[in-house]
Design a protein around this motif. Structure first.
Motif, PDB file in Angstrom:
ATOM      1  N   LEU A 186       0.668   9.028   1.368  1.00  0.00           N
ATOM      2  CA  LEU A 186      -0.064   8.142   0.459  1.00  0.00           C
ATOM      3  C   LEU A 186      -1.573   8.390   0.510  1.00  0.00           C
ATOM      4  O   LEU A 186      -2.340   7.703  -0.159  1.00  0.00           O
TER       5      LEU A 186
ATOM      6  N   LEU B 137       2.730  -1.400   4.007  1.00  0.00           N
ATOM      7  CA  LEU B 137       1.689  -1.633   5.013  1.00  0.00           C
ATOM      8  C   LEU B 137       0.332  -1.236   4.448  1.00  0.00           C
ATOM      9  O   LEU B 137      -0.674  -1.921   4.635  1.00  0.00           O
ATOM     10  N   ARG B 138       0.314  -0.094   3.749  1.00  0.00           N
ATOM     11  CA  ARG B 138      -0.933   0.357   3.151  1.00  0.00           C
ATOM     12  C   ARG B 138      -1.418  -0.658   2.104  1.00  0.00           C
ATOM     13  O   ARG B 138      -2.597  -0.977   2.031  1.00  0.00           O
TER      14      ARG B 138
ATOM     15  N   VAL C 298       6.970   6.457   9.348  1.00  0.00           N
ATOM     16  CA  VAL C 298       5.990   5.564   8.706  1.00  0.00           C
ATOM     17  C   VAL C 298       4.619   6.255   8.664  1.00  0.00           C
ATOM     18  O   VAL C 298       3.940   6.234   7.634  1.00  0.00           O
TER      19      VAL C 298
ATOM     20  N   LEU D  80       2.441   7.176   5.419  1.00  0.00           N
ATOM     21  CA  LEU D  80       1.036   6.809   5.188  1.00  0.00           C
ATOM     22  C   LEU D  80       0.214   8.046   4.837  1.00  0.00           C
ATOM     23  O   LEU D  80      -0.641   7.997   3.951  1.00  0.00           O
TER      24      LEU D  80
ATOM     25  N   ARG E 264       9.422   4.898   4.985  1.00  0.00           N
ATOM     26  CA  ARG E 264       8.373   5.306   4.048  1.00  0.00           C
ATOM     27  C   ARG E 264       8.035   4.177   3.082  1.00  0.00           C
ATOM     28  O   ARG E 264       6.885   4.037   2.651  1.00  0.00           O
TER      29      ARG E 264
ATOM     30  N   LEU F 185       8.115   1.072   4.005  1.00  0.00           N
ATOM     31  CA  LEU F 185       7.254   0.228   4.831  1.00  0.00           C
ATOM     32  C   LEU F 185       5.828   0.772   4.854  1.00  0.00           C
ATOM     33  O   LEU F 185       4.854   0.010   4.772  1.00  0.00           O
ATOM     34  N   ALA F 186       5.699   2.087   4.962  1.00  0.00           N
ATOM     35  CA  ALA F 186       4.364   2.701   4.953  1.00  0.00           C
ATOM     36  C   ALA F 186       3.605   2.289   3.691  1.00  0.00           C
ATOM     37  O   ALA F 186       2.440   1.891   3.738  1.00  0.00           O
ATOM     38  N   LEU F 187       4.309   2.385   2.567  1.00  0.00           N
ATOM     39  CA  LEU F 187       3.710   2.014   1.276  1.00  0.00           C
ATOM     40  C   LEU F 187       3.242   0.558   1.296  1.00  0.00           C
ATOM     41  O   LEU F 187       2.137   0.233   0.834  1.00  0.00           O
TER      42      LEU F 187
ATOM     43  N   ARG G 204      -2.974  -3.592   3.741  1.00  0.00           N
ATOM     44  CA  ARG G 204      -4.303  -3.263   4.249  1.00  0.00           C
ATOM     45  C   ARG G 204      -5.318  -3.229   3.109  1.00  0.00           C
ATOM     46  O   ARG G 204      -6.418  -3.770   3.220  1.00  0.00           O
TER      47      ARG G 204
ATOM     48  N   TYR H 182       6.710  -8.172   7.986  1.00  0.00           N
ATOM     49  CA  TYR H 182       6.430  -7.004   8.831  1.00  0.00           C
ATOM     50  C   TYR H 182       4.965  -6.575   8.718  1.00  0.00           C
ATOM     51  O   TYR H 182       4.662  -5.369   8.786  1.00  0.00           O
ATOM     52  N   GLY H 183       4.046  -7.526   8.467  1.00  0.00           N
ATOM     53  CA  GLY H 183       2.643  -7.163   8.295  1.00  0.00           C
ATOM     54  C   GLY H 183       2.385  -6.418   7.004  1.00  0.00           C
ATOM     55  O   GLY H 183       1.306  -5.882   6.797  1.00  0.00           O
TER      56      GLY H 183
END
Lengths: 292, 292
Positions: free
Chosen positions: A78, B95-96, A71, A75, B89, B91-93, B99, B38-39
């Protein structure tokens, strides 16, 4: 019942030793280092203790053994400036905690669920359910604790420390019960100012410490093994000696375990370095035998 | 300029074909399937389109190629009922994106950042910045869309559909500009009710569609390739035929591309299955040549 006050690595290592040597161990952990990031609630100190107790701590000294960082890599791909590293399974733990808190769970409950999921039999209690956040002033600027530690590389001199929210914090019923049942309270070899300090600063907690209290010095051969203990003790006005540690905890301790004698307090002089599990158990055993 | 209205897989495949065949492609994607979990802020349709356009779609038909699922595994290990799978990955997208939205970014901006990070040259626009959430009633109960699709396995009959929040949604400036500049507007072969339906239901969007409009039928040899299109068309009162598709889009279309003629509208009869990139390009080329 042995109650251990713990912050980061030193306290967590002693916790692992005490787990094998005490009949019942309860750890009270600092939560003033917590942070909300990636939609998650990160509790570095309670988690470090839990990972150590579960024998799941990674060799790098933090996080879960063998965890991946996909993860965080995502990020970065990105374009994010990822300054706080969190492994994938570690993130899962912290995302779940954030969700449980959002659902109305107490921090005590959320942390206990992780402890149970990892199969740890000793309880790990946050010092309080209310949010307390350490901020550090250095070079004229205030920094949230983790940003000071990571982005600022803990570069002192430390000019000031604030435990924001501490006035609204209260010892939890679980903390009060643990302190009530304690045969001995051990102050772990964590940073006295920013790891143990917030625990002792929770209004009403110190007054509830009625059992004998023994501290284990975070100093090994006069030096700090890990972290900015020197910078924070300097700010607190105490030297990097057993006497400095004793002075910092003035009025609290019945004894000190250190590799150098303190004049003002009964000291058990022994090697307090805990490089392996044998050493962790030995220190734990000596602390329990010494408790004056 | 070719503007494509797209939902899930069918629309995303056609987008990939159009990317090679159109001078400029702009995709307007359904966001009524979005969910917060998952936030993170998950936008399944815009992401599916983006992953297809970036040639990063995984063989399983969703998510990023070669992504791992360590956070989901971690949540399961902690006892979570993980009903919505999201790669690390991916999830990273998401989560970003959560935010960025929390920081005040528009959904259009957050989705565009992902598009740029993945190196996609065609723009992918959410239909609106405001939250719209499809809810489906089945067996007497209302279900948020993703829960209906995954937990309920899209089991019909569908009794009702609500696009919650649609009355507060507006076409973004980017969507209005795209529709204004469009030489042709293509309605992708996605679910007409729950994928294309929300886009067309954004107040003011349909009125801004002044270019010629051609739809590509989601039916291949009279059947649905993927997803509960049959259940939703049945609820809408239309048969699973070209005529049913034409009737559903009554008043909107200048032409239909399908493998079966519709009586009520000019139809280009061709094979609309897009099993490989050659087929996706061929369908795209035929759609652009046909646009009546």
């Amino acid at each position: 019942v042995v109650v251990l006050l713990a912050g980061g690595t030193g306290g967590a290592k002693l916790a692992r030793g005490l787990l094998d040597e005490a009949d019942e161990l309860i750890v009270i952990a600092n939560t003033a280092d917590d942070l909300e990031i990636y939609g998650a609630h990160v509790s570095p100190d309670p988690d470090l203790v839990t990972f150590w107790l579960a024998d799941r701590i990674d060799e790098r000294g933090w996080g879960l053994a063998g965890d991946t960082f996909h993860v965080m890599d995502g990020l970065r791909e990105l374009g994010d400036d990822v300054w706080f590293n969190l492994g994938d399974r570690d993130l899962a733990l912290c995302l779940r905690r954030a969700r449980r808190l959002a659902e109305g769970a107490r921090l005590t409950e959320a942390i206990d669920e992780a402890r149970q999921a990892l199969g740890v039999k000793a309880r790990v209690l946050p010092m309080a359910d209310e949010p307390v956040r350490t901020h550090v002033k250095a070079r004229g600027m205030w920094h949230p604790f983790q940003e000071f530690m990571i982005r600022e590389r803990a570069a002192g001199p430390v000019e000031d420390v604030e435990l924001r929210g501490i006035e609204h914090a209260r010892p939890t019923p679980e903390v009060l019960d643990a302190l009530e049942r304690a045969d001995v309270i051990v102050v772990g070899p964590s940073n006295p100012v920013i790891s143990i300090g917030p625990i002792l600063a929770v209004p009403g907690l110190r007054e509830a410490m009625r059992a004998r209290v023994v501290a284990v010095s975070p100093l090994v051969r006069g030096a700090v093994l890990k972290g900015p203990t020197a910078e924070f003790l300097a700010w607190a006005g105490h030297p990097l000696t057993s006497e400095g540690i004793a002075a910092h905890y003035a009025g609290l301790l019945d004894g000190l375990v250190a590799d150098e004698r303190a004049e003002s307090i009964p000291t058990l002089v022994t090697d307090v370095e805990m490089a392996d599990q044998e050493a962790r158990r030995r220190v734990a055993r000596e602390v329990l035998a010494f408790a004056p």
